[in-house]
Design a protein around this motif. Structure first.
Motif, PDB file in Angstrom:
ATOM      1  N   THR A   1     -30.387  22.623 -19.870  1.00 42.51           N
ATOM      2  CA  THR A   1     -31.620  23.364 -20.530  1.00 42.51           C
ATOM      3  C   THR A   1     -32.834  23.222 -19.866  1.00 42.51           C
ATOM      4  O   THR A   1     -33.690  23.979 -19.588  1.00 42.51           O
ATOM      5  CB  THR A   1     -31.744  22.623 -21.831  1.00 42.51           C
ATOM      6  OG1 THR A   1     -30.624  22.678 -22.552  1.00 42.51           O
ATOM      7  CG2 THR A   1     -32.772  23.514 -22.823  1.00 42.51           C
TER       8      THR A   1
ATOM      9  N   LYS B   1     -35.429  25.770 -17.822  1.00 37.98           N
ATOM     10  CA  LYS B   1     -36.939  25.734 -18.055  1.00 37.98           C
ATOM     11  C   LYS B   1     -37.422  25.784 -16.732  1.00 37.98           C
ATOM     12  O   LYS B   1     -38.595  26.116 -16.358  1.00 37.98           O
ATOM     13  CB  LYS B   1     -37.461  24.450 -18.764  1.00 37.98           C
ATOM     14  CG  LYS B   1     -37.141  24.512 -20.495  1.00 37.98           C
ATOM     15  CD  LYS B   1     -37.591  23.068 -21.106  1.00 37.98           C
ATOM     16  CE  LYS B   1     -38.261  23.269 -22.161  1.00 37.98           C
ATOM     17  NZ  LYS B   1     -38.779  21.582 -22.636  1.00 37.98           N
TER      18      LYS B   1
ATOM     19  N   ASP C   1     -36.878  31.527 -25.992  1.00 35.64           N
ATOM     20  CA  ASP C   1     -36.595  31.350 -27.327  1.00 35.64           C
ATOM     21  C   ASP C   1     -36.661  29.906 -27.618  1.00 35.64           C
ATOM     22  O   ASP C   1     -37.158  28.901 -27.129  1.00 35.64           O
ATOM     23  CB  ASP C   1     -35.717  32.236 -27.786  1.00 35.64           C
ATOM     24  CG  ASP C   1     -36.066  33.537 -27.924  1.00 35.64           C
ATOM     25  OD1 ASP C   1     -37.178  33.966 -27.977  1.00 35.64           O
ATOM     26  OD2 ASP C   1     -35.152  34.500 -27.623  1.00 35.64           O
ATOM     27  N   ASP C   2     -35.550  29.911 -28.567  1.00 36.62           N
ATOM     28  CA  ASP C   2     -35.246  28.371 -29.215  1.00 36.62           C
ATOM     29  C   ASP C   2     -34.279  27.825 -28.388  1.00 36.62           C
ATOM     30  O   ASP C   2     -33.279  28.313 -28.070  1.00 36.62           O
ATOM     31  CB  ASP C   2     -34.482  28.588 -30.698  1.00 36.62           C
ATOM     32  CG  ASP C   2     -34.126  27.506 -31.313  1.00 36.62           C
ATOM     33  OD1 ASP C   2     -34.290  26.565 -30.772  1.00 36.62           O
ATOM     34  OD2 ASP C   2     -33.111  27.832 -31.976  1.00 36.62           O
ATOM     35  N   LEU C   3     -34.444  26.598 -27.731  1.00 36.19           N
ATOM     36  CA  LEU C   3     -33.748  25.839 -26.835  1.00 36.19           C
ATOM     37  C   LEU C   3     -32.941  24.783 -27.307  1.00 36.19           C
ATOM     38  O   LEU C   3     -32.131  24.014 -26.655  1.00 36.19           O
ATOM     39  CB  LEU C   3     -34.580  25.525 -25.490  1.00 36.19           C
ATOM     40  CG  LEU C   3     -34.828  26.699 -24.726  1.00 36.19           C
ATOM     41  CD1 LEU C   3     -35.911  26.078 -23.495  1.00 36.19           C
ATOM     42  CD2 LEU C   3     -33.795  27.221 -23.994  1.00 36.19           C
ATOM     43  N   ARG C   4     -33.186  24.611 -28.551  1.00 32.29           N
ATOM     44  CA  ARG C   4     -32.416  23.244 -29.244  1.00 32.29           C
ATOM     45  C   ARG C   4     -30.838  23.284 -29.000  1.00 32.29           C
ATOM     46  O   ARG C   4     -29.980  24.360 -28.874  1.00 32.29           O
ATOM     47  CB  ARG C   4     -32.600  23.221 -30.669  1.00 32.29           C
ATOM     48  CG  ARG C   4     -31.829  24.031 -31.558  1.00 32.29           C
ATOM     49  CD  ARG C   4     -32.624  23.988 -33.008  1.00 32.29           C
ATOM     50  NE  ARG C   4     -33.771  24.287 -33.114  1.00 32.29           N
ATOM     51  CZ  ARG C   4     -34.702  24.470 -34.137  1.00 32.29           C
ATOM     52  NH1 ARG C   4     -33.995  24.027 -35.421  1.00 32.29           N
ATOM     53  NH2 ARG C   4     -35.829  24.902 -34.377  1.00 32.29           N
TER      54      ARG C   4
ATOM     55  N   GLU D   1     -27.266  22.163 -30.363  1.00 30.88           N
ATOM     56  CA  GLU D   1     -26.612  21.933 -31.778  1.00 30.88           C
ATOM     57  C   GLU D   1     -25.383  21.171 -31.504  1.00 30.88           C
ATOM     58  O   GLU D   1     -24.494  21.414 -30.560  1.00 30.88           O
ATOM     59  CB  GLU D   1     -26.195  23.217 -32.132  1.00 30.88           C
ATOM     60  CG  GLU D   1     -27.327  24.074 -32.646  1.00 30.88           C
ATOM     61  CD  GLU D   1     -26.933  25.505 -33.103  1.00 30.88           C
ATOM     62  OE1 GLU D   1     -26.544  25.517 -34.339  1.00 30.88           O
ATOM     63  OE2 GLU D   1     -27.480  26.355 -32.668  1.00 30.88           O
TER      64      GLU D   1
ATOM     65  N   LYS E   1     -28.258  26.222 -25.149  1.00 31.10           N
ATOM     66  CA  LYS E   1     -28.701  27.337 -24.598  1.00 31.10           C
ATOM     67  C   LYS E   1     -29.362  27.291 -23.285  1.00 31.10           C
ATOM     68  O   LYS E   1     -30.238  28.098 -22.985  1.00 31.10           O
ATOM     69  CB  LYS E   1     -29.566  28.117 -25.634  1.00 31.10           C
ATOM     70  CG  LYS E   1     -29.097  28.207 -26.993  1.00 31.10           C
ATOM     71  CD  LYS E   1     -29.817  28.387 -28.128  1.00 31.10           C
ATOM     72  CE  LYS E   1     -29.425  27.969 -29.578  1.00 31.10           C
ATOM     73  NZ  LYS E   1     -29.237  26.710 -29.848  1.00 31.10           N
TER      74      LYS E   1
ATOM     75  N   GLU F   1     -24.474  34.888 -26.124  1.00 27.76           N
ATOM     76  CA  GLU F   1     -25.435  34.430 -25.972  1.00 27.76           C
ATOM     77  C   GLU F   1     -25.670  33.385 -24.688  1.00 27.76           C
ATOM     78  O   GLU F   1     -24.368  32.927 -24.541  1.00 27.76           O
ATOM     79  CB  GLU F   1     -25.834  33.485 -27.046  1.00 27.76           C
ATOM     80  CG  GLU F   1     -25.646  33.712 -28.641  1.00 27.76           C
ATOM     81  CD  GLU F   1     -24.247  33.912 -28.897  1.00 27.76           C
ATOM     82  OE1 GLU F   1     -23.244  32.914 -28.513  1.00 27.76           O
ATOM     83  OE2 GLU F   1     -23.897  35.023 -29.633  1.00 27.76           O
TER      84      GLU F   1
ATOM     85  N   GLU G   1     -34.826  19.154 -28.518  1.00 29.96           N
ATOM     86  CA  GLU G   1     -34.522  19.094 -29.815  1.00 29.96           C
ATOM     87  C   GLU G   1     -32.969  19.078 -29.920  1.00 29.96           C
ATOM     88  O   GLU G   1     -32.247  20.024 -29.430  1.00 29.96           O
ATOM     89  CB  GLU G   1     -35.034  20.081 -30.396  1.00 29.96           C
ATOM     90  CG  GLU G   1     -36.633  19.899 -30.801  1.00 29.96           C
ATOM     91  CD  GLU G   1     -37.245  20.703 -31.508  1.00 29.96           C
ATOM     92  OE1 GLU G   1     -36.734  21.748 -32.067  1.00 29.96           O
ATOM     93  OE2 GLU G   1     -38.826  20.548 -31.900  1.00 29.96           O
TER      94      GLU G   1
ATOM     95  N   GLN H   1     -30.088  19.256 -32.997  1.00 24.61           N
ATOM     96  CA  GLN H   1     -29.534  19.547 -34.440  1.00 24.61           C
ATOM     97  C   GLN H   1     -28.269  19.219 -34.626  1.00 24.61           C
ATOM     98  O   GLN H   1     -27.477  19.609 -33.837  1.00 24.61           O
ATOM     99  CB  GLN H   1     -29.906  20.906 -34.670  1.00 24.61           C
ATOM    100  CG  GLN H   1     -29.915  21.404 -36.120  1.00 24.61           C
ATOM    101  CD  GLN H   1     -30.321  22.857 -36.118  1.00 24.61           C
ATOM    102  OE1 GLN H   1     -30.081  23.782 -35.429  1.00 24.61           O
ATOM    103  NE2 GLN H   1     -31.525  23.054 -37.090  1.00 24.61           N
TER     104      GLN H   1
ATOM    105  N   ILE I   1     -33.833  18.207 -37.312  1.00 24.33           N
ATOM    106  CA  ILE I   1     -33.629  17.582 -36.051  1.00 24.33           C
ATOM    107  C   ILE I   1     -33.317  16.342 -35.945  1.00 24.33           C
ATOM    108  O   ILE I   1     -34.175  15.408 -36.519  1.00 24.33           O
ATOM    109  CB  ILE I   1     -34.902  18.096 -35.113  1.00 24.33           C
ATOM    110  CG1 ILE I   1     -35.376  19.599 -35.209  1.00 24.33           C
ATOM    111  CG2 ILE I   1     -35.021  17.558 -33.645  1.00 24.33           C
ATOM    112  CD1 ILE I   1     -34.066  20.331 -34.258  1.00 24.33           C
TER     113      ILE I   1
END
Ligand code: ADP
Ligand code: MG
Length: 621
Positions: free
Chosen positions: A40, A44, A57-60, A62, A77, A161, A197, A199, A225
């Motif tokens: 990730t 970035k 978008d959302d990089l969390r 899981e 992601k 994805e 983050e 989850q 989180i």
């Protein structure tokens, strides 16, 4: 579908990984989440350089536990992998892309893995590992699958994805990792401060009476989180308030009392290191709580055993140290030899000294108030670390029985006139048990001496340390001599007794206490006790040393000297004038017992004998 063999030197690397690489099976999760974090972060970095133009978008990350399917999935992601990359990075054990990436983006990437074996730790707990991945580049998604032998399969899949799913099919003997609580525990331990983050969710499949797909209902429960991606040690000290530090301390140690103060570490040359070290409240106690410092590498928890990274004496501190320069997956012996680790230890020691010095300079009174707590660190540090001694010698404090604090220099200046002996030694008189040594302290004070309080276990060593470091310095315990002899000057005082009388006093004590006891006559103050017991400094130290080495001290007995104060009226005026020898002997024995009471040396039968004699004497008059 492709099939192939993972290129490893040995026939099968997995048993080796299982046995030797990681002492702790549970770290597989740390490794896989670290990889997800790396992937990730890399994305970035690419995005910030404009090399990746898609949406972030959302990089969390899981973590999904599926008890029914017996799988644990780590989903990111991040940059993902192309087929070629999968072949390159996953099929060649010990070939890590981290180095390659770092070389290219040195300045702005912080990558956790350096080692190229982290991924394979998955096989410590999984009988099969599936990697489903889609690169951020235009490329087809692939699934790599391996059962822990060098054989693997690779096939195209229809993953939409960007990013990677690592699916662990947990093996029979590792079912503990299918329990939600266990995973939660590991995430709390290793991932609490990861920079992305995370989850954590569980998936449950419930079967219904029905047809086909309708028979199943899949429920995914997504929790909150679980990590704090921006821990305060990564922030700029200027942006933080006292409250921030205190509440972070509470977060780390919910049951501890507030820390005394803290040091925010922040360095990027010659190595990278951030962190916060807290000085806990010790209350002059010895219940030392080691293993309170947590070590991180790029916000990934490594260990709370910082033995080789932090100087021994600073293990008493609490807090976190984070350094990407500390190797992740390696053994203790490797750590000890690591040059960075050595430098880090020296740096921390220096920082701590600087902090203490500035506290001392800025507000001496506040510093003195905290001395009860920080004194132990400072003394321990001076004894164990030469460099720290040199830094601390100007702010280490000596406390006296009046409650005053002096630096070494100030103190030596203070006692110079009264307490220099005939060899030009500065005699530092101290008490280690004020309540037991009150009469000795009073006598010393009456002579114009100052008495230090050295009542912590470490003080013994500290005093000896100072004697070695400062060549004109000697420490003597206040009861090691009668007050007149604590500081040996060349004065000789005349006895009030004639030679004959002195002989008489000696013989009375000899026949009363036995020839073997050494009795010395001295002309002390009339306010001193008629008979005193002293415990020579040398003997006492020998005894303490041997007790520390676990030796049997029986042979030494309760070694002490008996001093008869010939100036005391009870000796010259009373004892010598008694009529019968029996009475004199009895009186001498009584005075000796009185001296023992003063040293808390009387108990049991002796004590009851003393009580009876007291009553008897009182009745006589
Ligand atoms: P290291 O992390 O030290 O490089 P690993 O064995 O953990 O070694 O991983 C090997 C390589 O596999 C990584 O360097 C990376 O290129 C690739 N990799 C592993 N996990 C992921 C992931 N989740 N996303 C993208 N690439 C990954
Ligand atoms: Mg890794």
């Amino acid at each position: 579908m492709q099939k192939g063999n993972i290129s490893v030197q040995t026939e099968n690397i997995f048993p080796i990984i299982k046995q030797f690489l990681y002492s702790d099976q549970e770290i597989f999760l740390r490794e896989l989440v670290s990889n997800a974090t790396d992937a990730t972060q890399k994305l970035k970095t690419l995005a910030s350089k404009g090399e990746y133009k898609g949406k972030l978008d959302d990089l969390r990350i899981e973590i999904i536990l599926n008890e029914e399917e017996k799988t644990l999935t780590i989903r990111d992601k991040g940059i993902g992998m192309t087929e070629e990359e999968v072949m390159k990075y996953l099929n060649q054990v010990a070939f890590s892309s981290a180095q390659e990436f770092l070389d290219k983006y040195k300045e702005d990437a912080s990558i956790i893995g350096h080692f190229g074996l982290g991924f394979y730790s998955a096989f410590m707990v999984a009988e099969r590992v599936d990697v489903l991945t889609k690169s951020h580049k235009k490329a087809k998604a692939v699934k790599w699958s391996c059962t822990g032998s060098p054989e693997y399969t690779l096939e195209d899949i229809d993953k939409k994805e960007r990013g990677t799913d690592i699916v662990l099919h947990i093996s029979e003997d590792s079912t503990e990792y299918l329990a939600k609580a266990r995973i939660q525990e590991l995430l709390d331990k290793y991932c609490k401060f990861l920079p992305i983050e995370i989850q954590f969710g569980t998936t449950t499949v419930t079967e219904y009476e029905g047809e086909g797909e309708d028979r199943k209902e899949i429920k995914t429960e997504k929790d909150n989180i679980i990590n704090n991606p921006n821990p305060i040690w990564k922030k700029k000290p200027a942006s933080l308030k006292e409250e921030d530090y205190k509440s972070f301390y509470k977060e780390l140690y919910p049951y501890s009392t507030e820390p005394l103060f803290w040091i925010h570490l922040n360095i990027d040359f010659p190595f990278n290191l951030t962190g916060i070290l807290y000085f806990p409240k010790l209350n002059n106690s010895l219940e030392v709580q080691k293993n309170k410092i947590q070590l991180y590498s790029n916000q990934v928890y490594i260990t709370d055993n910082v033995q080789d990274i932090v100087p021994e004496f600073l293990m008493l501190l609490h807090g976190v140290i984070d350094s990407p320069d500390i190797p992740l997956n390696v053994s203790r012996s490797y750590l000890q030899a690591d040059a960075n680790v050595k430098k880090i230890s020296g740096y921390i020691s220096k920082k701590v000294a600087e902090k203490l010095k500035s506290l001392f300079k800025k507000d001496r009174e506040a510093y003195q108030e905290k001395w009860g707590d920080i004194g132990v660190f400072v003394k321990y540090g001076m004894i164990s670390d030469e460099k720290f001694h040199d830094r601390a010698k100007d702010f280490v404090l000596l406390k006296n029985t009046t409650g005053e604090f002096h630096t070494i220099e100030e103190y030596q200046e203070k006692i110079k006139t009264e307490q220099t002996d005939k060899h030009d030694k500065l005699i530092h008189i101290y008490s280690n048990q004020i309540s037991d040594q009150l009469s000795y302290i009073e006598s010393a004070k009456a002579k114009g001496y100052d008495v230090l309080v050295l009542d912590h276990v470490i003080d013994n060593h500290f005093a000896q340390h100072l004697e070695q470091k400062l060549n004109n310095t000697t420490f003597v315990r206040v009861d090691s001599e009668t007050a007149d002899k604590l500081v040996q000057k060349d004065e000789t005082t005349e006895s009030v007794l004639t030679d004959k009388e002195q002989e008489k006093v000696k013989s009375i004590f000899a026949s009363s206490l036995g020839e073997s006891q050494s009795v010395e006559l001295r002309n002390l103050a009339t306010s001193d006790l008629p008979v005193m017991i002293t415990k020579p400094e040398f003997m006492r130290r020998m005894k303490e040393m041997q007790a520390m080495q676990g030796m049997n001290m029986e042979a030494f007995g309760d070694m002490h000297n008996i001093v008869v104060n010939t100036n005391h009226p009870l000796i010259a005026g009373k004892m010598l004038k008694m009529r019968s020898e029996e009475k004199k002997n009895k009186f001498a024995e009584y005075l000796y017992m009185l001296a023992k009471v003063n040293q808390k040396m009387l108990s049991g039968e002796d004590m009851s004998k003393f009580m009876n004699m007291s009553v008897e004497f009182l009745q006589e008059n």
